[in-house]
Design a protein around this motif. Structure first.
Motif, PDB file in Angstrom:
ATOM      1  N   LYS A  86      22.912  64.988  31.138  1.00 34.76           N
ATOM      2  CA  LYS A  86      21.753  65.659  31.730  1.00 34.76           C
ATOM      3  C   LYS A  86      20.920  64.581  32.402  1.00 34.76           C
ATOM      4  O   LYS A  86      20.630  63.562  31.798  1.00 34.76           O
ATOM      5  N   GLN A 135      23.664  68.096  35.760  1.00 34.15           N
ATOM      6  CA  GLN A 135      24.115  68.870  34.607  1.00 34.15           C
ATOM      7  C   GLN A 135      25.609  68.591  34.463  1.00 34.15           C
ATOM      8  O   GLN A 135      26.370  68.894  35.363  1.00 34.15           O
ATOM      9  N   ASP A 189      34.435  82.997  33.939  1.00 35.34           N
ATOM     10  CA  ASP A 189      34.976  82.799  35.300  1.00 35.34           C
ATOM     11  C   ASP A 189      36.045  81.701  35.323  1.00 35.34           C
ATOM     12  O   ASP A 189      36.940  81.699  36.143  1.00 35.34           O
ATOM     13  N   ASN A 213      31.479  82.607  27.004  1.00 34.64           N
ATOM     14  CA  ASN A 213      30.844  82.294  28.279  1.00 34.64           C
ATOM     15  C   ASN A 213      31.758  81.456  29.177  1.00 34.64           C
ATOM     16  O   ASN A 213      32.815  80.992  28.746  1.00 34.64           O
ATOM     17  N   LYS A 214      31.346  81.277  30.442  1.00 32.39           N
ATOM     18  CA  LYS A 214      32.166  80.579  31.449  1.00 32.39           C
ATOM     19  C   LYS A 214      33.504  81.329  31.609  1.00 32.39           C
ATOM     20  O   LYS A 214      34.549  80.739  31.832  1.00 32.39           O
ATOM     21  N   GLU A 247      16.684  77.690  20.838  1.00 32.73           N
ATOM     22  CA  GLU A 247      17.959  77.084  21.248  1.00 32.73           C
ATOM     23  C   GLU A 247      18.163  75.824  20.426  1.00 32.73           C
ATOM     24  O   GLU A 247      17.377  74.887  20.485  1.00 32.73           O
ATOM     25  N   ARG A 295      28.435  65.440  27.234  1.00 32.16           N
ATOM     26  CA  ARG A 295      27.326  66.160  27.861  1.00 32.16           C
ATOM     27  C   ARG A 295      26.503  65.154  28.641  1.00 32.16           C
ATOM     28  O   ARG A 295      26.208  64.065  28.138  1.00 32.16           O
ATOM     29  N   GLY A 304      26.318  76.817  27.542  1.00 36.22           N
ATOM     30  CA  GLY A 304      25.574  77.760  28.386  1.00 36.22           C
ATOM     31  C   GLY A 304      24.383  78.388  27.677  1.00 36.22           C
ATOM     32  O   GLY A 304      23.886  79.424  28.079  1.00 36.22           O
ATOM     33  N   LYS A 305      23.875  77.734  26.641  1.00 35.44           N
ATOM     34  CA  LYS A 305      22.739  78.292  25.861  1.00 35.44           C
ATOM     35  C   LYS A 305      21.498  78.405  26.744  1.00 35.44           C
ATOM     36  O   LYS A 305      20.864  79.449  26.835  1.00 35.44           O
ATOM     37  N   SER A 306      21.157  77.297  27.431  1.00 33.71           N
ATOM     38  CA  SER A 306      19.946  77.326  28.274  1.00 33.71           C
ATOM     39  C   SER A 306      20.108  78.333  29.408  1.00 33.71           C
ATOM     40  O   SER A 306      19.170  79.046  29.757  1.00 33.71           O
ATOM     41  N   THR A 307      21.310  78.410  29.937  1.00 31.57           N
ATOM     42  CA  THR A 307      21.568  79.383  31.020  1.00 31.57           C
ATOM     43  C   THR A 307      21.344  80.799  30.495  1.00 31.57           C
ATOM     44  O   THR A 307      20.764  81.648  31.160  1.00 31.57           O
ATOM     45  N   TYR A 315      27.702  82.882  33.150  1.00 19.97           N
ATOM     46  CA  TYR A 315      26.297  82.428  33.209  1.00 19.97           C
ATOM     47  C   TYR A 315      25.422  83.278  32.300  1.00 19.97           C
ATOM     48  O   TYR A 315      24.316  83.683  32.646  1.00 19.97           O
ATOM     49  N   GLY A 326      26.776  72.130  26.093  1.00 17.21           N
ATOM     50  CA  GLY A 326      27.096  72.582  27.464  1.00 17.21           C
ATOM     51  C   GLY A 326      27.754  73.935  27.538  1.00 17.21           C
ATOM     52  O   GLY A 326      28.297  74.319  28.563  1.00 17.21           O
TER      53      GLY A 326
END
Ligand SMILES: Nc1nc2c(ncn2[C@@H]2O[C@H](COP(=O)(O)OP(=O)(O)OP(=O)(O)O)[C@@H](O)[C@H]2O)c(=O)[nH]1
Ligand SMILES: [Zn+2]
Length: 439
Positions: free
Chosen positions: A373, A396, A251, A248-249, A170, A371, A87-90, A281, A85
């Protein structure tokens, strides 16, 4: 391994002398590739060899030439790793959108067969630049799936000559990246038209310290022998092997400078070299990630510590639930409140009876969902118009946080699918709990 292809010949090892190579043979590649190199006299004179190689170049055929591992006619593969989770796919989505002039093949090695959920999420923005989706099935590339993984990637490349500029692999969030990198470096089974360009590690800045502190007495090295390892986690190796690190993340932590410093210090203790970028992201300039050539001129054997076995955390497992479409938005809300939130927020004041707690989950072990999904299909049969209107939602979740997003109508899916990845998850108990809610 000598840099140049050594075509020398020894009768006792190579059998009778192959036909003299004039350089005009139509199957020149075959001859060159089948000629064994073993040290001895040259059977092909230098000028014949250069004439033959020139002909091969003109025909654009790649022969198995170990001397260069870099970009001449080879396709770079970037390994994208990072904990569940992070952010790899993002990031993949961001690269595909930003790099839409580049033809990108995406390879997914999702643990727990959640790839069609990934597809429902990722293709939802309709980005056309994804050329290929390759699903390596639900196993760690680092152990059982290696051969299938190599074969699948090789087929994908040969199937689309000239159609792929970059391959992004990924890896599953709980995979140790070393064996995967090794696989591409050693070209085991690969026809050497691929080279490893670099390892990009995506960190979930909100949870990365939790991951690094989550040492388990059960973690072990998975190789010929099983050796216990109670100082390190998979997250350590995902950081240690990085050629680029995305915090990542960002924010989620940008207003807490002390926490940011704490994370940076911890990451730098593990990997003091790799450039680190703060991202939201996955948003970072694409040229910080592609064409790294991180392994071109180094002796990878020492770099990737090829000999070391693979780290496994046996606490981790996946629970996959497949169930009927939900009948209405109302039932979906019930599913969220009485099932999903109870599981994800088990200790956060969700009201359920003590007996629930005992009957539903084995509280003897510190089970934890890390995680979530989900691909949820709502077939609203009460809808005013005659045919039930179908809605697809994607769930998600990372630990106790979850999002509900609009999904793509993945038409071949008639069932809902939910994948939980975490520690000590008990499939029967979770299934029983879901059945009670949906019956
Ligand atoms: N707040 C915030 N959420 C993010 C950011 N990047 C990704 N997410 C969210 O985090 C969740 C997981 O993102 P993914 O890209 O699926 O993560 P992943 O690493 O591919 O997950 P796995 O493949 O399951 O390991 C999604 O809900 C994303 O929308 C970010 O920078 N900030
Ligand atoms: Zn992912």
């Amino acid at each position: 391994m000598s840099a140049l292809k050594d075509l020398s010949y020894k009768e006792d090892e190579d059998g009778e002398l192959p036909s003299l190579v004039t350089g005009t043979e139509s199957n020149i590649v075959e001859i060159l590739n089948n000629t064994k190199s073993d040290g001895g006299i040259n059977i092909i004179s230098e000028n014949k060899l250069s004439r033959a190689n020139k002909q091969v170049e003109e025909s654009g055929i790649i022969i198995n030439n170990a001397s260069s591992k870099t970009s001449t006619s080879k396709i770079p593969i970037s390994i994208i790793t990072g904990y569940l989770g992070s952010g790899k796919s993002t990031l993949l989505e961001m690269i595909a959108m930003k790099g839409s002039d580049k033809k990108i093949a995406v390879i997914l090695n999702e643990f727990g067969d959640s790839s069609e959920i990934e597809k429902a999420m990722t293709i939802r923005n309709g980005s056309a630049s994804y050329e290929e989706w390759l699903d390596l099935g639900n196993g760690c590339l680092c152990c059982s799936l290696k051969n299938i993984g190599v074969k699948a990637i090789e087929d994908m490349v040969t199937r689309s000559p000239g159609k792929i500029d970059y391959i992004l692999l990924e890896t599953s969030g709980i995979a140790d990246p070393a064996p995967i990198a090794k696989m591409f470096w050693q070209d085991e089974g690969l026809n050497s038209c691929i080279y490893i360009d670099g390892i990009i590690t995506v960190l979930d800045s909100e949870n990365v310290l939790k991951c690094l502190d989550d040492i388990s007495p059960e973690t072990h090295w998975h190789g010929e022998k099983v050796i216990m390892e109670n100082n390190l986690t998979v997250a350590h190796f995902q950081i240690a092997m990085a050629d680029r690190i995305l915090l990542n993340k960002f924010d989620k932590i940008e207003n807490d400078p002390n926490f940011i410093t704490k994370i940076e210090d911890r990451v730098r203790q593990i990997n003091s070299m790799a450039p680190m970028y703060n991202t939201k992201y996955g948003d970072t300039p694409i040229d910080t990630l592609l064409d790294l050539h991180a392994y071109d001129n180094i002796d990878v054997e020492s770099q990737i510590n090829i000999a070391r076995p693979t780290l496994h955390d046996p606490r981790m497992n996946t629970v996959t639930l497949t169930f009927r479409p939900l009948k209405s938005e109302l039932e979906f809300q019930k599913f969220l409140k009485q099932f999903l939130q109870v599981l994800l927020w088990r200790d956060f004041g969700v009201v359920y009876t003590e007996s629930d707690r005992i009957t539903h989950f084995n509280d003897t072990k510190d089970w934890e969902i890390q995680r979530t999904k989900g691909l949820i299909i709502i077939e609203d049969t009460q809808s005013p118009n005659s045919s039930p209107n179908l809605k697809v939602k994607v769930i998600q979740g990372v630990r106790d946080t979850y999002d509900v997003l609009p999904g793509t109508d993945v038409s071949n899916n008639t069932q809902c699918k939910l994948v939980f990845i975490g520690k000590y998850l008990d499939k029967d108990k979770v299934q029983k709990f879901l059945d009670e809610i949906l019956n």
